[in-house]
Design an enzyme around this catalytic site. Structure first.
Site, PDB file in Angstrom:
ATOM      1  N   TRP A   9       0.804  -1.224   0.000  1.00 41.72           N
ATOM      2  CA  TRP A   9       0.000   0.000   0.000  1.00 41.72           C
ATOM      3  C   TRP A   9       0.841   1.280   0.000  1.00 41.72           C
ATOM      4  CZ3 TRP A   9      -4.369  -1.434   4.048  1.00 41.72           C
ATOM      5  CH2 TRP A   9      -5.171  -2.433   3.476  1.00 41.72           C
ATOM      6  N   LYS A  10       2.152   1.128   0.144  1.00 41.23           N
ATOM      7  CA  LYS A  10       3.041   2.301   0.133  1.00 41.23           C
ATOM      8  C   LYS A  10       2.530   3.349   1.130  1.00 41.23           C
ATOM      9  CE  LYS A  10       4.242   1.010  -4.521  1.00 41.23           C
ATOM     10  NZ  LYS A  10       4.765   1.357  -5.809  1.00 41.23           N
ATOM     11  N   HIS A  95      12.763  -2.417  -1.324  1.00 43.25           N
ATOM     12  CA  HIS A  95      11.932  -1.870  -2.415  1.00 43.25           C
ATOM     13  C   HIS A  95      12.692  -0.756  -3.142  1.00 43.25           C
ATOM     14  CE1 HIS A  95       8.678  -0.032  -4.635  1.00 43.25           C
ATOM     15  NE2 HIS A  95       7.995  -1.140  -4.430  1.00 43.25           N
ATOM     16  N   GLU A 168      10.949  -6.716  -9.578  1.00 46.41           N
ATOM     17  CA  GLU A 168      10.184  -5.537  -9.984  1.00 46.41           C
ATOM     18  C   GLU A 168      11.066  -4.630 -10.838  1.00 46.41           C
ATOM     19  OE1 GLU A 168       6.773  -4.614  -7.018  1.00 46.41           O
ATOM     20  OE2 GLU A 168       8.596  -3.723  -6.246  1.00 46.41           O
ATOM     21  N   GLY A 174       4.332   1.396 -11.134  1.00 51.85           N
ATOM     22  CA  GLY A 174       3.445   2.562 -11.108  1.00 51.85           C
ATOM     23  C   GLY A 174       3.346   3.316 -12.420  1.00 51.85           C
ATOM     24  N   SER A 204       3.094  -2.640 -12.073  1.00 51.48           N
ATOM     25  CA  SER A 204       1.857  -2.377 -12.827  1.00 51.48           C
ATOM     26  C   SER A 204       1.004  -3.623 -13.054  1.00 51.48           C
ATOM     27  CB  SER A 204       2.179  -1.680 -14.154  1.00 51.48           C
ATOM     28  OG  SER A 204       2.751  -0.405 -13.904  1.00 51.48           O
ATOM     29  N   GLY A 225       1.016  -2.967  -6.176  1.00 51.42           N
ATOM     30  CA  GLY A 225       0.940  -1.651  -5.546  1.00 51.42           C
ATOM     31  C   GLY A 225      -0.414  -1.015  -5.792  1.00 51.42           C
ATOM     32  N   GLY A 226      -0.470  -0.123  -6.777  1.00 52.20           N
ATOM     33  CA  GLY A 226      -1.672   0.656  -7.073  1.00 52.20           C
ATOM     34  C   GLY A 226      -2.969  -0.150  -7.094  1.00 52.20           C
TER      35      GLY A 226
HETATM   36  P1  PGA Z   1       2.595  -0.962  -8.814  1.00 54.65           P
HETATM   37  O1  PGA Z   1       3.657  -1.081  -7.609  1.00 54.65           O
HETATM   38  O2  PGA Z   1       1.785  -2.243  -8.796  1.00 54.65           O
HETATM   39  O3  PGA Z   1       1.768   0.228  -8.483  1.00 54.65           O
HETATM   40  O4  PGA Z   1       3.375  -0.819 -10.067  1.00 54.65           O
HETATM   41  C1  PGA Z   1       4.305  -2.280  -7.341  1.00 54.65           C
HETATM   42  C2  PGA Z   1       5.311  -2.089  -6.242  1.00 54.65           C
HETATM   43  O5  PGA Z   1       5.951  -1.036  -6.184  1.00 54.65           O
HETATM   44  O6  PGA Z   1       5.510  -2.972  -5.406  1.00 54.65           O
END
Ligand code: PGA
Length: 244
Positions: A9-10, A95, A168, A174, A204, A225-226
């Site tokens: 969730w950052k 990360h 990643e 993102g 993504s 993430g998003g």
């Molecule tokens: P994202 O992020 O799915 O929004 O690209 C992934 C992450 O940073 O772990």
């Protein structure tokens, strides 16, 4: 084979009440897909406010490399025992956003890995190449990732028993530009050969492209993430993971 999905969730959502609602929704929905392991990693401050989930793991997005049992003079940091005490059962480390924005080095990440292995605590170790490397070709990306893993896992023998690697590619995070599933799968195989560990893909991932990654036998799951900030969207990804 059973897949692992981790929601990163950052620095979201802003309000703890929204974090609690999102966690509850995901927890209730995940119950229907028992074959998929799901973890959520909220911001530190939200973790203790979320009622203990029943069908997902609770985790954190980072941890400090020292874990003194009587506290310590490390301003701003959070120890593993603190996380354990509030119900975390895994942690994300390395990360790329921490490497880039906070200057986290492979040496620091190696200290975290060693501390976590000693404590037998489950970790998601993130690696991945920047665009400047990938644009030189896939072989250059492999070399970059191998070098990260070599440094991050220096002196560590049994990482595969306690953790998973999240591949990643930085340019895919993102941006809406996810990696080519064939190449992500090839990288996952390569990482598995180097470490013996399971490998997640991140960058993504959405309900639209999740199947193309999760259907690959070498990709054991995803770091999302998003798309994990929307309970409905993340549930779709869980459902896809249950079917591949
Ligand atoms: P994202 O992020 O799915 O929004 O690209 C992934 C992450 O940073 O772990």
């Amino acid at each position: 084979m059973s897949k692992l999905l981790i929601a990163n969730w950052k620095m979201n959502p802003l309000l703890s009440v929204d974090a609690v609602t999102l966690a509850n929704k995901i927890d209730v929905n995940a119950k229907k897909y028992k074959s998929v392991s799901v973890g959520i990693a909220p911001a530190f401050v939200h973790i203790p406010l979320i009622p203990k989930p029943k069908s997902v793991w609770m985790g954190a997005q980072d941890v400090f490399w020292e874990n003194p049992n009587d506290g310590g003079a490390f301003t701003g940091e959070v120890s593993l025992d603190m996380l354990r005490n509030i119900g975390a059962s895994f942690v994300i480390i390395g990360h790329s956003e921490r490497r880039k924005n906070l200057g986290e080095t492979d040496e620091m990440i190696n200290r975290k890995v060693k501390m976590l292995v000693k404590a037998k605590f489950y970790m998601v170790l993130c690696v991945g190449e920047p665009l400047s490397i990938r644009s030189k070709g896939f072989a250059a990306a492999k070399k970059y990732v191998a070098s990260q893993l070599k440094k991050d896992l220096k002196g560590v023998n049994n990482f595969h028993k306690l953790g998973v690697v999240a591949y990643e590619p930085i340019w895919a995070i993102g941006t809406g530009k996810s990696d080519n599933p064939e190449l992500a799968s090839e990288m996952a195989e390569y990482i598995k050969k180097l470490t013996g560990a399971d490998v997640l893909y991140g960058g993504s991932v959405t309900s639209k492209n999740a199947e193309s990654f999760l259907m690959k036998p070498s990709i054991n799951g995803a770091l999302v993430g998003g798309a994990s900030l929307n309970a409905q969207e993340f549930t779709k990804i869980i459902e896809i993971a249950s079917k591949v």
